[in-house]
Scaffold this motif. Structure first.
Motif, PDB file in Angstrom:
ATOM      1  N   LEU A 138       0.842  -1.196   0.000  1.00  0.00           N
ATOM      2  CA  LEU A 138       0.000   0.000   0.000  1.00  0.00           C
ATOM      3  C   LEU A 138       0.881   1.252   0.000  1.00  0.00           C
ATOM      4  O   LEU A 138       0.952   2.020   0.961  1.00  0.00           O
ATOM      5  N   LEU A 177       1.030  -9.811  -3.161  1.00  0.00           N
ATOM      6  CA  LEU A 177      -0.364  -9.426  -2.951  1.00  0.00           C
ATOM      7  C   LEU A 177      -1.221 -10.650  -2.652  1.00  0.00           C
ATOM      8  O   LEU A 177      -2.152 -10.587  -1.847  1.00  0.00           O
ATOM      9  N   VAL A 182      -2.063  -5.182   3.472  1.00  0.00           N
ATOM     10  CA  VAL A 182      -3.390  -5.346   2.867  1.00  0.00           C
ATOM     11  C   VAL A 182      -4.314  -6.111   3.816  1.00  0.00           C
ATOM     12  O   VAL A 182      -5.466  -5.714   4.032  1.00  0.00           O
ATOM     13  N   ALA A 230      -1.128   2.132  -4.250  1.00  0.00           N
ATOM     14  CA  ALA A 230      -0.631   0.756  -4.175  1.00  0.00           C
ATOM     15  C   ALA A 230       0.368   0.490  -5.293  1.00  0.00           C
ATOM     16  O   ALA A 230       0.194   0.960  -6.414  1.00  0.00           O
ATOM     17  N   LEU A 252      -7.711  -2.035  -5.218  1.00  0.00           N
ATOM     18  CA  LEU A 252      -7.258  -1.545  -3.920  1.00  0.00           C
ATOM     19  C   LEU A 252      -7.618  -0.076  -3.721  1.00  0.00           C
ATOM     20  O   LEU A 252      -7.991   0.344  -2.621  1.00  0.00           O
TER      21      LEU A 252
END
Length: 286
Positions: A6, A34, A113, A150, A167
């Motif tokens: 992020l 991710l 995340v 992100a 995101l």
């Protein structure tokens, strides 16, 4: 393993960075990170790296990138201090080859995340329960995990671009709900500076404009609140060929019909903006 996406990509094993500098291996690690602890198909990785028309050597080249990542992981494993009694992990235990794809084994480490999702979920539940102080706090903590867009320093392909948009959408949903909670708590004056920036950045985001209108109106600035509506309407008509939503039109009429504002009390009875739940209404980035 600690994973941050992020903002700038940062992946650490035993506290040591395993993030490569070369663009292609960086893309591979970003997608694996991710989806840590999940299998990422070879086809998805190839599409990320080369799009719809990969070279014949795509699989071989991908294997080379995986070997480069494992070399970085091996160095980190050698340089870290394993606790006594811990099982010895190898690079192949961390970046695992499985039928059809690869899996990055986080070993139960941190992920910004996953932490964002946890805190945001707590915030949404608090909103549903009417606990606005806790909702505002939880959502503020979730949003503080973001240091920028992100994958800010990764040149993304099809897969990462899609994930980046996803995101960003969930970030905006959390932001929308945090502002809603702050409005419920009477923090309209505190929100003015932030909302000024947000409506400039998201020029057709109706929820943010509606929240800005409410904050301005409750701060005794009815004329400016109506100006926000007119600017939004002009942008929607010009850029999208759309009129503002029915809820936003009702909000404008409520402000028009209101008497002189009691700026000190700031208790104008205004309708809620449509779609101020965890999904934003008509999101189009400027």
């Amino acid at each position: 393993m600690d994973i941050d996406v992020l903002g700038a990509l940062a992946v650490r094993e035993n506290g040591i960075s395993i993030t490569p500098t070369a663009p292609k291996p960086r893309q591979v690690l970003a997608l694996l990170a991710l989806h840590a602890d999940q299998v990422v198909p070879v086809s998805a990785l190839i599409e990320e790296l080369w799009g719809a028309v990969p070279p014949r050597s795509a699989r071989t080249t991908l294997q080379t990138y995986v070997l480069q990542l494992r070399a970085l992981i091996a160095t980190a494993l050698e340089g870290g201090d394993a606790a006594e009694g811990d099982a010895v992990r190898t690079a192949k235990d961390v970046l695992v080859t499985l039928p059809g794809g690869y899996l990055l084994n986080s070993g139960g480490g941190t992920s910004d995340v996953k932490e964002f999702d946890r805190l945001a979920a707590l915030g949404y539940r608090a909103m549903d329960a009417g606990d606005f102080p806790d909702a505002a706090q939880r959502l503020r903590e979730a949003l503080a995990l973001w240091s920028g867009p992100a994958f800010a320093d990764v040149h993304g392909g099809v897969q990462l671009d899609m994930e980046t948009r996803r995101l960003e959408e969930i970030r905006l949903c959390a932001l929308d709900q945090r502002i809603e909670a702050d409005l419920k708590l009477g923090r309209h004056r505190e929100l003015l500076a932030e909302l000024t920036v947000l409506v400039s950045r998201y020029r057709t985001h109706e929820n943010l404009h509606g929240q800005f209108m409410i904050a301005l109106h409750r701060s005794g600035r009815r004329g400016e609140a109506l100006d926000v509506y007119q600017r939004l309407r002009a942008t929607l008509v010009r850029d999208l060929g759309l009129e503002p939503s029915a809820a936003l039109r009702r909000l404008q009429r409520s402000i028009l019909m209101a008497g002189p504002e009691n700026a000190a009390a700031g208790k104008a009875a205004l309708p809620a903006v449509a779609g101020t739940g965890p999904r934003a209404d008509r999101l189009v980035r400027a």
